[in-house]
Every structure is written in C-alpha cells, then in structure tokens.
Design a protein around this motif. Sequence first.
Motif, short mmCIF file in Angstrom:
data_model
loop_
_atom_site.label_atom_id
_atom_site.label_comp_id
_atom_site.label_asym_id
_atom_site.label_seq_id
_atom_site.Cartn_x
_atom_site.Cartn_y
_atom_site.Cartn_z
N SER A 348 3.81 23.30 56.79
CA SER A 348 5.07 24.01 57.08
C SER A 348 5.82 23.37 58.24
O SER A 348 7.03 23.57 58.38
CB SER A 348 4.79 25.48 57.39
N ASP A 349 5.13 22.60 59.08
CA ASP A 349 5.76 21.94 60.22
C ASP A 349 6.01 20.46 59.96
O ASP A 349 6.02 19.64 60.89
CB ASP A 349 4.87 22.09 61.47
N PHE A 350 6.22 20.08 58.69
CA PHE A 350 6.40 18.66 58.37
C PHE A 350 7.57 18.05 59.14
O PHE A 350 7.53 16.88 59.53
CB PHE A 350 6.59 18.46 56.86
N GLN A 351 8.64 18.84 59.36
CA GLN A 351 9.79 18.30 60.10
C GLN A 351 9.41 18.01 61.55
O GLN A 351 9.83 16.99 62.12
CB GLN A 351 10.96 19.28 60.06
N LYS A 352 8.58 18.87 62.13
CA LYS A 352 8.08 18.61 63.49
C LYS A 352 7.29 17.31 63.52
O LYS A 352 7.40 16.53 64.48
CB LYS A 352 7.21 19.78 63.96
N ALA A 353 6.49 17.07 62.48
CA ALA A 353 5.72 15.83 62.42
C ALA A 353 6.63 14.61 62.40
O ALA A 353 6.41 13.62 63.12
CB ALA A 353 4.81 15.85 61.20
N LEU A 354 7.68 14.64 61.58
CA LEU A 354 8.63 13.54 61.53
C LEU A 354 9.31 13.34 62.89
O LEU A 354 9.47 12.21 63.36
CB LEU A 354 9.68 13.79 60.46
N ASP A 355 9.68 14.45 63.51
CA ASP A 355 10.36 14.36 64.81
C ASP A 355 9.44 13.80 65.89
O ASP A 355 9.89 13.05 66.77
CB ASP A 355 10.88 15.74 65.22
N LEU A 356 8.16 14.15 65.84
CA LEU A 356 7.21 13.62 66.81
C LEU A 356 7.08 12.10 66.67
O LEU A 356 7.05 11.37 67.66
CB LEU A 356 5.83 14.27 66.62
N VAL A 357 7.02 11.63 65.44
CA VAL A 357 6.93 10.18 65.22
C VAL A 357 8.18 9.48 65.72
O VAL A 357 8.13 8.37 66.25
CB VAL A 357 6.68 9.88 63.73
N GLY A 358 9.31 10.15 65.59
CA GLY A 358 10.57 9.56 66.03
C GLY A 358 10.86 9.70 67.51
O GLY A 358 11.83 9.12 68.01
N ASP A 359 10.03 10.43 68.23
CA ASP A 359 10.24 10.65 69.66
C ASP A 359 9.84 9.40 70.43
O ASP A 359 8.65 9.07 70.54
CB ASP A 359 9.41 11.85 70.11
N THR A 360 10.80 8.69 70.97
CA THR A 360 10.52 7.43 71.67
C THR A 360 9.99 7.63 73.09
O THR A 360 9.71 6.66 73.79
CB THR A 360 11.80 6.58 71.73
N SER A 364 3.56 11.11 71.21
CA SER A 364 2.46 11.06 70.24
C SER A 364 2.04 9.62 69.99
O SER A 364 2.76 8.68 70.33
CB SER A 364 2.89 11.69 68.92
N VAL A 365 0.87 9.46 69.40
CA VAL A 365 0.44 8.16 68.89
C VAL A 365 0.40 8.27 67.36
O VAL A 365 1.28 7.80 66.67
CB VAL A 365 -0.91 7.71 69.48
N LYS A 366 -0.63 8.93 66.83
CA LYS A 366 -0.71 9.13 65.39
C LYS A 366 -0.57 10.61 65.08
O LYS A 366 -1.31 11.43 65.60
CB LYS A 366 -2.06 8.64 64.83
N VAL A 367 0.40 10.92 64.23
CA VAL A 367 0.69 12.29 63.83
C VAL A 367 0.25 12.47 62.40
O VAL A 367 0.55 11.64 61.53
CB VAL A 367 2.19 12.61 63.96
N SER A 368 -0.46 13.56 62.12
CA SER A 368 -0.92 13.85 60.77
C SER A 368 -0.54 15.27 60.37
O SER A 368 -0.41 16.16 61.22
CB SER A 368 -2.45 13.68 60.65
#
Length: 373
Positions: A348-360, A364-368
């Motif tokens: 349900s938090d897939f958008q948060k996962a994408l945003d974490l990966v995009g946070d420069t 985060s390192v690896k988001v799952s």
Amino acid sequence: MTVATEMSTGSSTELPTRMQAVVVHGPEDYRLEEVDVPTPGPGELLMQVEAVGVCASDLKCYHGAAKFWGDANRPAWAQTGRTPGHEFVGRVVAGDAEGLAHHDVQLGDRVVCEQIVPCEQCRYCRRGEYWMCGPHDMFGFRNFDGAMAQYMLVPTRARTHRVSPDLPPAHAAFAEPLSCALHAVERATISFDDVVVVAGCGPIGLGLIAGARAKNPKLLIALDLDDDKLALGRRTGADLTINIGTEDAVAKVKELTEGYGADVYLEGSGAVPAVAQGLNLLRKLGTYVEYSVFGSEVTVDWSIISDDKELDVRGAHLGPHCWPAAIKMLEDGKLPVADICTHQVPLSDFQKALDLVGDTSGASVKVSILPNA
C-alpha cells in the motif's frame, strides 16, 4: 491439467481469486488496484511474492525516461497495463508437474528469477547470449507482469534459482542487483595488481565493491557524495573511500598511482558527471565498465577514449551466469546486507518506496516492498 497448490505455510489450500497489484498507466501514473490472481497454464508456476526491490531503473521508468518510453530516436519499450517489479523473491504456491519439473522446484520452495524472460529463438538466444535476447521481454516492463503484487506468474521460459528460506525476504531479493554487479565485475577482467575505482555506493555500487573485493585487486577505492554510504562501502570491502563532494577524486587517484591513474573504473551511480570523472581518472590503456541506466543523455570528449588513452570501454547488462555466485554470497553472509536493505514497506506504500529511492539526500540504500506483509 492438474495444478497443485500450496500456501507459504506449507498446507494445501485454495488460493484467493483477487489480489492487490500496482498497475502502470503511464509515466508518473502507477496505481494500486485489485486484480485477478493469475492462473498458471501448462508449464507455468504461481509465486506468492515475499519481497520486491525497487530499482533505480524502476524510478527512471516511473519518471518517463526515454529509454523506457521512447523519443524521436527510439520506440517505447515499456508497456502500460503491466505490474512493475523485477528484483524479487517468493514461494512457489501452484504449478503442474511439467512446470515444477522444468524449473526443478517443489511447492513451497523459495525462488528468485532472472529479470529477462528470453525468447530462446533469436540469434542471441541461439548463441547462448540470452541476456541480450532480441525481443527482450522482462518482468515488470514488457510482456510479463512483475512482483509489485501479492502473486505473480513464473512463465516456462523464466530462469529460476532456488534460495535459502533462512534469508530475510528483502535480503533474498537483493540477489538481482548483486548478480548484475557481479556481471559488471566479470566484464572488467580485474587482476591482482589493479587499482580499481567504483563510482557510487548505492545498491549496484556496493555489489560492484563486493564483487571487486572477491577479485582481490591491489587497491579498491569507492566514490560517493554521502559519508554514511562511503562507510558502508568500506564495510562491503573498499580499502579507501573518497567523498567527491569534498575531495578531487581524479587528483587523489593520480596521487595514489604515481600520476598514472586507475587501471579499472566501474560506474554504478547513474550520475551523468560520473562518466567524465571515470574517463579522466583512468590511466592509459585502462578499462571503463558502465552498468548504470541514465535518465538523460551523457556527453563526453570521446578523444579521451581514443587518441588520449586508448581505453577499453565496456557495457554490462543484467547478471548472466552470476546468479549462483550472488546467492552464495548472500547465504554465506559475505555482505553487510542488513545495512544495505534499509527500508521495507507494505504494498500500500509503493509510492513511498518510489519516493525513497528518488530521495537524493541519502535517506535509503535499498528499498523493498513486502506485498504480503
């Protein structure tokens, strides 16, 4: 056709008919929807997804990079209506005897799959170069749904590998980026006397460090802008780290090599400036290996490659023949993977996962994503 089913608890039971899945409707239009649980056909398997990593290429596809959605020079490759997610682990919960035998698995086994689903018919596949398959069907992007869903189909043509049930799900899913990094290291043909520089201490860069460390070069240097990630690079195997935000990496590498430069440069950051940086810090007759997927075009002075240094410049794509080694590294505890896999979120938090990966900022390192958590 008789299809056996088994839930992750090991008890035979009826599978649900509906599930939650992320569906791609276009760049920056990914939606969580309720869809049918797929039914495996002859020779196929059904996987209950335990974890799916979010890759930088997932993020670039999400934001509409031309590599995925096309431009004036190329057609679109990614498809709408697909469920994304190509680095995953799950348990086999359904399949007929043909599918189980073909993939050499049993119900309840935990498996990972290579990203590509090779056609086995094109020139590349016939020559054994399956990772460069012409049609290039791939989980989560083209013709096969990925793992940002509670269940997913494993087609007959998929390449599967069993993995230990003792690994945490996010750690097991890291087999995909690690296998990719190991392939790039193999492309570099590192020798014992080499000075090797790795650009980036993200998931791919850390895998490059781990793979290069296993080759035992004379000196292994990691570059990044984030001190915490550089510290993780040291724990993964780097001898020396350089923060390129506060220190001139080209000057430092030349200082360490009597003015010549590094023997090998492994680019795993996906940052445009990292390309020219690598060309400049390599010695004459050095080797540059590019793994990253870039979100925009890169311009460099090609005379550095030719007239100035006569460099070997090599690309690397996917992780062919490196999955068993990657899985063994994870199962043997060779990487600080608990520190690498920093964030796990529900579907349900897939958008948060994408945003974490995009946070420069380096949050985060690896988001799952854990679709069944």
